[in-house]
Every structure is written in structure tokens, then in C-alpha cells.
Design an enzyme around this catalytic site. Structure first.
Site, short mmCIF file in Angstrom:
data_model
loop_
_atom_site.label_atom_id
_atom_site.label_comp_id
_atom_site.label_asym_id
_atom_site.label_seq_id
_atom_site.Cartn_x
_atom_site.Cartn_y
_atom_site.Cartn_z
CD GLU A 56 -1.65 2.38 1.69
OE1 GLU A 56 -1.26 3.27 0.88
OE2 GLU A 56 -1.75 2.57 2.90
CB CYS A 58 -1.94 6.84 1.50
SG CYS A 58 -0.35 6.41 2.22
#
Length: 463
Positions: free
Chosen positions: A231, A265
Site C-alpha cells: 500500500e 495516503c
């Protein structure tokens, strides 16, 4: 010392911790493997009880855990408490769903298959979890929760600036009843990371972090023929269509860009606004950002935290200067940043085009890129013009059309009329340079599972 607690509000060094030695690393791997051999045979009822107890402990000591996060990486206290709650929710989710997420599947026989075919789910073994500082608890739990339930064991390499939050998990899981060795925090220096992945007892690695770190870890895993999930970064598009409720959309935009000081993010990093509402949106967005209050993250009145470190603030400043040199216009907003601490003045960048060397970069902090587009079609094209594909959002009163637009955006997650969110019962994952694999729900637990086929054939019917 690699691992240090430096309070980003004061820039004072609070504590330092020695790196793990190779002997300590090898001992941890051996203990994790030994624990795995027993843990994989442990009944699901025992595993779920451990996770439920860990969730209970987090909730019971919510404030203490939250204050530690605020101390180490500067998150405002309300957001830190929310992270503790989310972490407890994830553990509780897996405690409640338990064995149902890994049930044996009976395969209907066809094409002259013989016997009774079933697919069973079995854990792989010891996993290395490499995690970042921006959500010191949540990032760990979203791997540890499902994988401990599955029967795997975990070695943790956390970010160097949150060593106390990392060590907290050793204590938490021990108090919850997890067997010794099944979870171990290691202050692992970079030069020993490949050593861990190369060990044959370590069967996979999950990383959340930068694109650069992900490429390195994925290469280590590939060389060792190990499963990996990544990720990585994101540059989420926040698309505002002409029929959006501008007042509510602006509120979500200010929040979506500035929660966790913009160090997320899936933060709304690129605000893509159609021409007919651009001026109204920009005027109201300026006012919303200006109203943010910087200060002590322990103070409930503070709404914009310092960045995680002075280095992070300095890096962001270099990025903004590069964008300006490339032709962007910068506008700073809000009260002047405090004289001490790793604060960064909230900034809006306009006039960004694909010719700007900074156009495709991820800005990790309170910097908003606002892009004017002519219509919905151009908004979709701009949203997709990114190397990243993690989250995104579309704001419109017409939710039917919003869903159609969402389907056209090339990313792992899209929300209509809400910034990208994270919940215990929603899968998380991206595409393109944002990585691969999923975390949370049934998708997350499947990442490090052997889906073993067993075919039981009657010997008398074999010929």
C-alpha cells in the site's frame, strides 16, 4: 540510534532506542516460527478471544494510547483517539467474524472430475509487517488483526519515529493472551530487512509506505519468492461537478485535505473543480482553510497539527518551491505558523499543468492542488492522469451520475459525496503505483493464506 521519539510540536528528542542486532533478529524469527507451529493449530475460538481482548484493552485505555501517538508524530488528540477507536473496531471485526472468513469451500464437480473436491484455507507462517508513522496503530492492526486470526505470526518493522507506539503492541497482545513470539516488534535497521525476508521461515511481507520503499521491499520478496502486498502513495482526486452542494463540498474538501495534517495516503490531494463552480468553490475553500487553527496537538481547540517531523516539513517546502519554479502559483493561508515545531503554512497551488515537473508528485502535508476543468469529461481525464490510483471522490447532487463517474476513475476506491474513508468493514487497496493487494475484511485475510485443494477419491472408483 535509528529509532527515536522526537516530539514534532517542540522538536525535542524524548527517547532513543537501539537497533536490533542480527542475533536478536534471528532469535525473533525462531520464536515467531515456533509460535506459528502451535498457533496455526489453535482453535478459532481462542484466536478470536485474543483479538476481542486486545480491542477491549484499547478502548479501556483510549486516552493513554492516543497521547502516545500525539507525542510521537503530532496527530491532534481527537484524531489520535479516533485512530485508537478504529484500531479497536478492526480487531473486533475479526473477533466477531472469525472462522466464517476462512470456511472450507466445496467445489462442484464437473468435466469428469473425480472425488469430492474442497478448498481449505491455511496460514503461510511468519510474516514481516513494514509500517509507516502516519497512523501508528491502525496500520499495524489492519495487518496483524486478520493475519493473527488466520494463524500466521507477525514480526513488525515500524517507522523509526514511532518506536514507543510500536513497542506498545508487544504489551497489548501479551496482555490479550497471545502466545509469546506470535507478535514481536523489532527495531529493525534497514540493512537487516533483506536478511529477514530471505529467511525461509518468513513466508511473506506486507508494506505500507512510500513508492520507493515499496519497490525495494517488493524486490527483496520477489528475489526470495515470497508473497508481498504493497500500500503505497496516493494523489487522490476530489472531483467537484457543477451540481454539487458547494457549501457541504467545501467542508469535506477542507477536512479531506487537512486531516492528520494532510499526511494521509488517501487524502484529497487534487481538487478538480468544473469551471461553472470553480470561483465559488475556491473562495469558500480559502475561507475554510484560513479558519484552521494550528497549535499544541494536545489542545482540543487545535485543528491543524504539525507534520510528523521537521524533516517532513522541510521536504514539503522543497516540493512547493519546485512546483512554483515549474509555473504554479502559490497562496499561503491562515494564521502564521508557530515559531517552534514542525508546522507548515497551509498552501494552495493553482495553475498546475502536466508540464510542471511537480504535477505527478504526492504532496504529503497541508498543500492543496486546485485544478480548473471545463466539464465532467475533462474532470475524469485529469483524475486519471496520475501514476497513483488509491482513493478518490466525486461530489454531485445526482448520485446516479456520481456512481457512473466513479466507475470511470482509475483507482482502488471511490466515494460519492465523501472523501475517501477508512472503516473496519470496508476493503482497502489501490492500483497502478499505489500498490497491490488488499487489507481489511475478507479480502485482507486472504492475502497470506494458502488456498489448498484437497480431492478425496474413493480408491475403488479410481479406474
Amino acid at each position: 540510534m535509528t529509532y527515536q521519539t522526537i516530539n514534532p510540536y517542540t522538536n525535542e528528542t524524548v527517547a532513543t532506542f537501539p537497533d536490533a542486532t542480527i542475533a536478536e533478529v534471528d532469535a525473533a524469527i525462531a520464536a515467531a516460527h515456533s509460535a506459528f507451529l502451535a498457533w496455526r493449530e489453535t482453535p478459532f475460538s481462542t484466536r478470536t478471544a485474543v483479538l476481542a481482548k486486545a480491542a477491549e484493552l484499547l478502548r479501556a485505555e483510549r486516552r493513554r494510547y492516543a497521547e502516545l501517538v500525539t507525542l510521537e508524530m503530532g496527530k491532534v488528540i481527537g484524531e489520535a483517539e479516533a485512530e485508537v477507536d478504529l484500531s479497536a473496531d478492526i480487531l473486533q471485526y475479526y473477533a466477531e467474524h472469525g472462522e466464517s472468513l476462512l470456511e472450507t469451500i466445496t467445489v462442484p464437480v464437473a468435466f469428469a472430475a473425480e472425488g469430492e473436491v474442497e478448498i481449505v484455507s491455511q496460514p503461510l507462517g511468519v510474516l514481516l509487517s513494514v509500517e509507516p508513522w502516519n497512523f501508528p496503530y491502525y496500520q499495524v492492526v489492519r495487518v496483524a488483526g486478520p493475519q493473527l486470526l488466520a494463524g500466521n505470526t507477525i514480526l513488525l518493522k515500524h517507522a523509526s519515529n514511532v518506536p514507543q507506539a510500536a513497542a506498545m503492541f508487544d504489551d497489548l497482545f501479551e496482555r490479550a493472551g497471545l502466545p509469546a513470539g506470535a507478535f514481536k516488534n523489532l527495531y529493525l535497521p534497514h540493512n537487516l530487512t533483506e536478511h529477514v525476508i530471505d529467511d525461509p521461515r518468513v513466508r511473506g511481507v506486507a508494506l505500507t509506505g512510500s513508492e520507493e520503499a515499496g519497490a525495494i521491499i517488493a524486490a527483496y520478496a520477489a528475489k526470495a519468492v515470497k508473497k508481498s502486498t504493497l500500500e503505497l502513495g496516493g494523489s487522490d482526486a476530489f472531483v467537484v461537478l457543477g451540481d454539487a452542494d458547494i457549501d457541504k463540498t467545501v467542508q469535506w474538501a477542507v477536512f479531506g485535505r487537512h486531516w492528520n495534517a494532510g499526511q494521509v495516503c488517501v487524502s484529497a490531494k487534487r481538487l478538480i473543480v468544473v469551471d461553472e463552480v470553480f470561483d465559488e468553490f475556491l473562495e469558500k475553500y480559502r475561507a475554510g482553510v484560513t479558519a484552521l487553527k494550528m497549535g499544541d496537538p494536545m489542545d482540543p481547540a487545535t485543528t491543524l497539527a504539525p507534520l510528523s517531523s521537521q524533516g517532513a516539513a522541510d521536504k514539503l517546502a522543497v516540493q512547493v518551491e519546485k512546483a512554483i519554479t515549474g509555473g504554479a502559483r502559490a497562496e499561503t493561508l491562515g494564521e502564521k505558523v508557530p515559531a517552534t515545531g514542525a508546522f507548515y503554512q497551509p498552501t494552495i497551488l493553482t495553475g498546475m499543468t502536466s508540464a510542471n515537473p511537480s504535477y505527478y508528485e504526492e504532496f504529503f502535508g497541508p498543500v492543496s492542488i486546485i485544478i480548473r476543468v471545463q466539464d465532467e469529461a475533462e474532470a475524469i481525464a485529469v483524475a486519471n492522469d496520475s501514476p497513483f490510483g488509491l482513493g478518490g471522490s466525486v461530489f454531485t447532487r445526482d448520485t446516479v451520475n456520481g456512481e457512473k463517474v466513479a466507475r470511470k476513475i482509475e483507482t482502488g476506491m471511490v466515494y460519492v459525496n465523501h472523501p475517501t474513508m477508512v472503516k473496519a468493514d470496508i476493503p482497502f487497496g489501490g492500483v497502478k503505483h499505489s500498490g497491490y493487494g488488499h487489507e481489511l475484511t475478507n479480502l485482507g485475510i486472504q492475502e497470506f493464506i494458502n488456498k489448498k485443494v484437497i480431492d478425496i477419491v474413493d480408491i475403488d472408483a479410481a479406474f
